[in-house]
Design a protein around this motif. Structure first.
Motif, mmCIF file in Angstrom:
data_model
loop_
_atom_site.group_PDB
_atom_site.id
_atom_site.type_symbol
_atom_site.label_atom_id
_atom_site.label_comp_id
_atom_site.label_asym_id
_atom_site.label_seq_id
_atom_site.Cartn_x
_atom_site.Cartn_y
_atom_site.Cartn_z
ATOM 1 N N ASP A 1 -2.604 4.384 -6.702
ATOM 2 C CA ASP A 1 -1.273 4.428 -6.106
ATOM 3 C C ASP A 1 -1.411 4.788 -4.627
ATOM 4 N N PRO A 2 -1.133 3.845 -3.712
ATOM 5 C CA PRO A 2 -1.333 4.110 -2.276
ATOM 6 C C PRO A 2 -0.413 5.188 -1.718
ATOM 7 N N GLN B 1 1.968 -2.604 14.198
ATOM 8 C CA GLN B 1 1.600 -3.995 14.461
ATOM 9 C C GLN B 1 0.432 -4.464 13.601
ATOM 10 N N LYS B 2 -0.234 -3.500 12.932
ATOM 11 C CA LYS B 2 -1.383 -3.858 12.099
ATOM 12 C C LYS B 2 -1.275 -3.201 10.722
ATOM 13 N N ALA B 3 -0.058 -3.110 10.216
ATOM 14 C CA ALA B 3 0.162 -2.421 8.941
ATOM 15 C C ALA B 3 -0.616 -3.051 7.798
ATOM 16 N N ASP B 4 -0.822 -4.377 7.888
ATOM 17 C CA ASP B 4 -1.512 -5.076 6.806
ATOM 18 C C ASP B 4 -3.018 -4.831 6.819
ATOM 19 N N THR B 5 -3.517 -4.160 7.861
ATOM 20 C CA THR B 5 -4.968 -3.908 7.939
ATOM 21 C C THR B 5 -5.360 -2.631 7.194
ATOM 22 N N LEU B 6 -4.379 -1.824 6.799
ATOM 23 C CA LEU B 6 -4.687 -0.611 6.046
ATOM 24 C C LEU B 6 -5.162 -0.990 4.646
ATOM 25 N N LYS B 7 -6.335 -0.515 4.282
ATOM 26 C CA LYS B 7 -6.918 -0.817 2.977
ATOM 27 C C LYS B 7 -6.960 0.455 2.143
#
Length: 368
Positions: A126-127, A139-145
């Protein structure tokens, strides 16, 4: 008097049965309570019993191996687990941590291929446990893994194990994982890592990332919070992509809470180095384990195979390595990674066809 004796015996038997049932209920409740998890790491699959033939062939010693499995890199986790399984006679149990949208794909891949005899447990991460602990660039929210932080929560993933191995998904193993599991840890040490100044990596630096083989390459020594720790800037760093953890010591020292503390402080004060090109999981580990970790044999983490497209090591050295690690931008399932052919020997094609290898001078790999 005979009737009284019979009555007494009956009462004693009744009390013994009642006591036994009460103990059984107590054990059940303890198990239920210990399985509940406040961090959202929920078990999805139970570990299947090994077939009798396999149980006879393999050793009794159970080895817990934790690995994260994201959908876009799922082939990496598959190859890593296959290479571990094929090189050992030990009773390895994989604790595969993933996100909800990957579970069905992973289960199909494991159950419909040669990997169906693996013993594993799938856990959903669960993130939300990372809220307030990770700096997110809008601007780079999708890069968080989120799955890169799985290694911080090992006791929650394998609560009943005293020891566990964590591995990244971009590795393959070429020797018996039991040897790595048996790495001796010094008293008071909760983990053993491979130092970046060991014999295979002491001259390696990531291009454009400063000196990323010591602490100053990961932490901002201009910040007072870092300076107050009195950690020497030239201290050799370590790679957290492969390590052995003493979970008893980990829990005693509250390692997870310590890591979360430094994650939150970084959000507030930006303590990590601005030249950081590697994993953002490394800096808090370096702080918490400063001069408080043991070492694994460097041949159990021969890394930087993904740092460039060229071949950094000789074929003879790669063959002798016990574990190969493609950390860096060039992954072995991609187009230009070095020694991708070595990795591919352990890859099991995706029966659903969703995951494909990308290879030079050829069409994308199709599952046969």
């Amino acid at each position: 008097s005979v009737n009284i004796s019979i009555l007494i015996v009956a009462v004693v038997i009744f009390l013994l049965v009642l006591h036994r049932n009460f103990l059984g209920l107590s054990d059940f409740l303890k198990r239920e309570l210990s399985d509940s998890n406040p961090l959202g790491l929920q078990p999805i699959d139970f570990i299947p019993a090994a077939p009798q033939r396999l149980a006879d062939e393999r050793n009794d010693k159970e080895i817990s191996v934790v690995i994260a499995a994201s959908d876009e890199r799922l082939g990496g986790a598959i190859a890593a687990m296959n290479s571990i399984y094929r090189h050992t006679r030990s009773n390895v149990v994989f604790h595969i941590v993933t996100m909800n949208d990957t579970v069905d794909h992973l289960r199909l891949w494991l159950s419909n291929t040669a990997l169906k005899n693996l013993r594993y447990r799938i856990l959903d991460f669960d993130p939300r446990v990372l809220d307030g602990k990770v700096q997110v660039d809008p601007q780079k929210a999708d890069t968080l893994k989120p799955l890169t932080f799985v290694r911080f929560y090992l006791p929650n993933l394998v609560p009943h194990a005293e020891k566990a191995i964590y591995v990244d998904d971009d590795i393959i193993v070429q020797d018996d994982i039991l040897e790595l599991y048996n790495t001796p840890l010094k008293p008071g040490h909760a983990a053993a890592f491979s130092d970046d100044c060991d014999s295979t990596t002491n001259k390696v630096a990531v291009r454009g990332a400063g000196n990323q083989y010591n602490y100053i390459g990961f932490l901002d020594y201009k910040k007072e919070t870092i300076r107050k720790l009195a950690m020497k800037a030239n201290t050799c760093s370590f790679n957290p992509g492969v390590f052995v953890a003493n979970l008893t010591e980990w829990k005693l020292q509250n390692i997870t809470k310590q890591l979360e503390k430094w994650m939150a402080l970084n959000v507030a004060e930006e303590l990590y180095s601005r030249t950081l090109a590697g994993s953002i999981t490394t800096p808090p580990l370096l702080i918490v384990f400063y001069k408080q970790h043991s070492s694994i044999d460097p041949m159990w983490n021969v890394r930087h195979l993904g740092s460039s497209a060229g071949k950094r090591y000789s074929p003879q050295f790669v063959k002798a390595a016990k574990l190969l690690h493609w950390n860096g931008h060039f992954k072995p399932w991609g187009r230009t990674a070095s020694y991708a052919e070595v990795w591919e020997k352990w890859y099991v094609p995706d029966p659903t066809g969703k995951f494909s290898l990308i290879r030079r001078h050829s069409e994308a790999y199709e599952a046969k």
